[in-house]
Design a protein around this motif. Sequence first.
Motif, PDB file in Angstrom:
ATOM      1  N   ALA A  28     -84.887  10.959 -84.692  1.00  0.00           N
ATOM      2  CA  ALA A  28     -84.178   9.732 -84.366  1.00  0.00           C
ATOM      3  C   ALA A  28     -83.107  10.143 -83.355  1.00  0.00           C
ATOM      4  O   ALA A  28     -82.441  11.171 -83.539  1.00  0.00           O
ATOM      5  N   VAL A  29     -82.979   9.381 -82.265  1.00  0.00           N
ATOM      6  CA  VAL A  29     -82.050   9.734 -81.197  1.00  0.00           C
ATOM      7  C   VAL A  29     -81.281   8.477 -80.815  1.00  0.00           C
ATOM      8  O   VAL A  29     -81.873   7.410 -80.622  1.00  0.00           O
ATOM      9  N   TRP A  30     -79.953   8.617 -80.678  1.00  0.00           N
ATOM     10  CA  TRP A  30     -79.140   7.442 -80.341  1.00  0.00           C
ATOM     11  C   TRP A  30     -77.875   7.868 -79.631  1.00  0.00           C
ATOM     12  O   TRP A  30     -77.216   8.843 -80.019  1.00  0.00           O
ATOM     13  N   LEU A  31     -77.536   7.118 -78.585  1.00  0.00           N
ATOM     14  CA  LEU A  31     -76.266   7.281 -77.880  1.00  0.00           C
ATOM     15  C   LEU A  31     -75.338   6.200 -78.392  1.00  0.00           C
ATOM     16  O   LEU A  31     -75.521   5.011 -78.113  1.00  0.00           O
ATOM     17  N   ASP A  32     -74.332   6.622 -79.151  1.00  0.00           N
ATOM     18  CA  ASP A  32     -73.346   5.723 -79.747  1.00  0.00           C
ATOM     19  C   ASP A  32     -72.065   5.863 -78.942  1.00  0.00           C
ATOM     20  O   ASP A  32     -71.339   6.850 -79.089  1.00  0.00           O
ATOM     21  N   GLY A  33     -71.830   4.908 -78.039  1.00  0.00           N
ATOM     22  CA  GLY A  33     -70.688   5.034 -77.133  1.00  0.00           C
ATOM     23  C   GLY A  33     -70.963   6.165 -76.159  1.00  0.00           C
ATOM     24  O   GLY A  33     -71.871   6.089 -75.350  1.00  0.00           O
ATOM     25  N   GLU A  34     -70.200   7.243 -76.286  1.00  0.00           N
ATOM     26  CA  GLU A  34     -70.411   8.412 -75.429  1.00  0.00           C
ATOM     27  C   GLU A  34     -70.887   9.624 -76.231  1.00  0.00           C
ATOM     28  O   GLU A  34     -70.895  10.736 -75.728  1.00  0.00           O
ATOM     29  N   THR A  35     -71.284   9.399 -77.482  1.00  0.00           N
ATOM     30  CA  THR A  35     -71.762  10.491 -78.331  1.00  0.00           C
ATOM     31  C   THR A  35     -73.256  10.359 -78.557  1.00  0.00           C
ATOM     32  O   THR A  35     -73.731   9.370 -79.119  1.00  0.00           O
ATOM     33  N   GLU A  56     -75.644  17.233 -81.268  1.00  0.00           N
ATOM     34  CA  GLU A  56     -74.603  16.253 -80.978  1.00  0.00           C
ATOM     35  C   GLU A  56     -73.934  16.662 -79.674  1.00  0.00           C
ATOM     36  O   GLU A  56     -73.627  17.836 -79.474  1.00  0.00           O
ATOM     37  N   SER A  57     -73.728  15.695 -78.780  1.00  0.00           N
ATOM     38  CA  SER A  57     -73.126  15.994 -77.488  1.00  0.00           C
ATOM     39  C   SER A  57     -72.327  14.809 -76.987  1.00  0.00           C
ATOM     40  O   SER A  57     -72.714  13.656 -77.199  1.00  0.00           O
ATOM     41  N   GLN A  58     -71.224  15.112 -76.326  1.00  0.00           N
ATOM     42  CA  GLN A  58     -70.455  14.075 -75.642  1.00  0.00           C
ATOM     43  C   GLN A  58     -71.061  13.900 -74.251  1.00  0.00           C
ATOM     44  O   GLN A  58     -71.262  14.880 -73.537  1.00  0.00           O
ATOM     45  N   VAL A  59     -71.349  12.669 -73.891  1.00  0.00           N
ATOM     46  CA  VAL A  59     -71.917  12.365 -72.581  1.00  0.00           C
ATOM     47  C   VAL A  59     -70.802  11.798 -71.716  1.00  0.00           C
ATOM     48  O   VAL A  59     -70.187  10.788 -72.065  1.00  0.00           O
ATOM     49  N   THR A  60     -70.544  12.468 -70.602  1.00  0.00           N
ATOM     50  CA  THR A  60     -69.537  11.997 -69.655  1.00  0.00           C
ATOM     51  C   THR A  60     -70.218  11.016 -68.714  1.00  0.00           C
ATOM     52  O   THR A  60     -71.186  11.362 -68.028  1.00  0.00           O
ATOM     53  N   LEU A  61     -69.717   9.793 -68.713  1.00  0.00           N
ATOM     54  CA  LEU A  61     -70.326   8.735 -67.912  1.00  0.00           C
ATOM     55  C   LEU A  61     -69.706   8.686 -66.526  1.00  0.00           C
ATOM     56  O   LEU A  61     -68.496   8.833 -66.372  1.00  0.00           O
ATOM     57  N   ALA A  62     -70.552   8.451 -65.524  1.00  0.00           N
ATOM     58  CA  ALA A  62     -70.096   8.329 -64.141  1.00  0.00           C
ATOM     59  C   ALA A  62     -70.074   6.850 -63.751  1.00  0.00           C
ATOM     60  O   ALA A  62     -70.685   6.006 -64.416  1.00  0.00           O
ATOM     61  N   GLU A  63     -69.384   6.545 -62.676  1.00  0.00           N
ATOM     62  CA  GLU A  63     -69.270   5.157 -62.219  1.00  0.00           C
ATOM     63  C   GLU A  63     -70.618   4.555 -61.837  1.00  0.00           C
ATOM     64  O   GLU A  63     -70.806   3.343 -61.926  1.00  0.00           O
ATOM     65  N   ASP A  64     -71.564   5.387 -61.404  1.00  0.00           N
ATOM     66  CA  ASP A  64     -72.880   4.872 -60.983  1.00  0.00           C
ATOM     67  C   ASP A  64     -73.834   4.631 -62.154  1.00  0.00           C
ATOM     68  O   ASP A  64     -74.996   4.311 -61.964  1.00  0.00           O
ATOM     69  N   GLY A  65     -73.344   4.800 -63.402  1.00  0.00           N
ATOM     70  CA  GLY A  65     -74.176   4.522 -64.569  1.00  0.00           C
ATOM     71  C   GLY A  65     -74.917   5.737 -65.100  1.00  0.00           C
ATOM     72  O   GLY A  65     -75.587   5.649 -66.127  1.00  0.00           O
ATOM     73  N   THR A  66     -74.829   6.866 -64.400  1.00  0.00           N
ATOM     74  CA  THR A  66     -75.462   8.088 -64.884  1.00  0.00           C
ATOM     75  C   THR A  66     -74.515   8.800 -65.845  1.00  0.00           C
ATOM     76  O   THR A  66     -73.373   8.371 -66.038  1.00  0.00           O
ATOM     77  N   GLY A  67     -74.969   9.893 -66.417  1.00  0.00           N
ATOM     78  CA  GLY A  67     -74.126  10.644 -67.322  1.00  0.00           C
ATOM     79  C   GLY A  67     -74.570  12.091 -67.388  1.00  0.00           C
ATOM     80  O   GLY A  67     -75.674  12.431 -66.962  1.00  0.00           O
ATOM     81  N   VAL A  68     -73.702  12.924 -67.945  1.00  0.00           N
ATOM     82  CA  VAL A  68     -74.035  14.343 -68.090  1.00  0.00           C
ATOM     83  C   VAL A  68     -73.509  14.835 -69.437  1.00  0.00           C
ATOM     84  O   VAL A  68     -72.406  14.475 -69.854  1.00  0.00           O
ATOM     85  N   ALA A  69     -74.339  15.620 -70.103  1.00  0.00           N
ATOM     86  CA  ALA A  69     -73.927  16.325 -71.317  1.00  0.00           C
ATOM     87  C   ALA A  69     -73.656  17.764 -70.910  1.00  0.00           C
ATOM     88  O   ALA A  69     -74.579  18.488 -70.544  1.00  0.00           O
ATOM     89  N   VAL A  70     -72.407  18.155 -70.900  1.00  0.00           N
ATOM     90  CA  VAL A  70     -72.032  19.493 -70.452  1.00  0.00           C
ATOM     91  C   VAL A  70     -72.305  20.527 -71.545  1.00  0.00           C
ATOM     92  O   VAL A  70     -72.770  21.628 -71.277  1.00  0.00           O
TER      93      VAL A  70
END
Length: 133
Positions: free
Chosen positions: A48-55, A69-83
């Motif tokens: 089961a996989v889910w993005l809850d907010g930025e997590t 578990e990862s924090q996803v940093t959202l960009a203005e263009d709608g993309t994101g990155v999990a560092v």
Amino acid sequence: MDDASRWSKLKPMEGPRWPIRCGHVFTAEDLMRLREGLWPRDMDDRWAVWLDGETLRCWRSWTGTCIYESQVTLAEDGTGVAVVVDVLDDGDTYRRATTDEGELERFEGVLSQVRRRESEADALAGVSIIQEA
């Protein structure tokens, strides 16, 4: 049971964590699908996989244990990155890969299920459009 009540039963990662640098980039479409979540449809679906907010969280479907578990940093263009992705580091619950690279391959494999599900949905939509024509 609706999806909202299913997600509410799944808990954040509990226990020791093994952080791994990953730098996984998500398209805007990926993030949209992750916000909808991937819920197992049958016994062969193991995650089961889910993005809850930025997590972003990935659970084993049979146990409900959060493995990634990862924090996803959202960009203005709608993309994101999990560092960084945290991996459950509890040998009694989950046997990690022997290398960080091996574990990242597993994580990428879990995420690829979301894209596969999307492809299946697109293919089925195409079939219904053809049948209606």
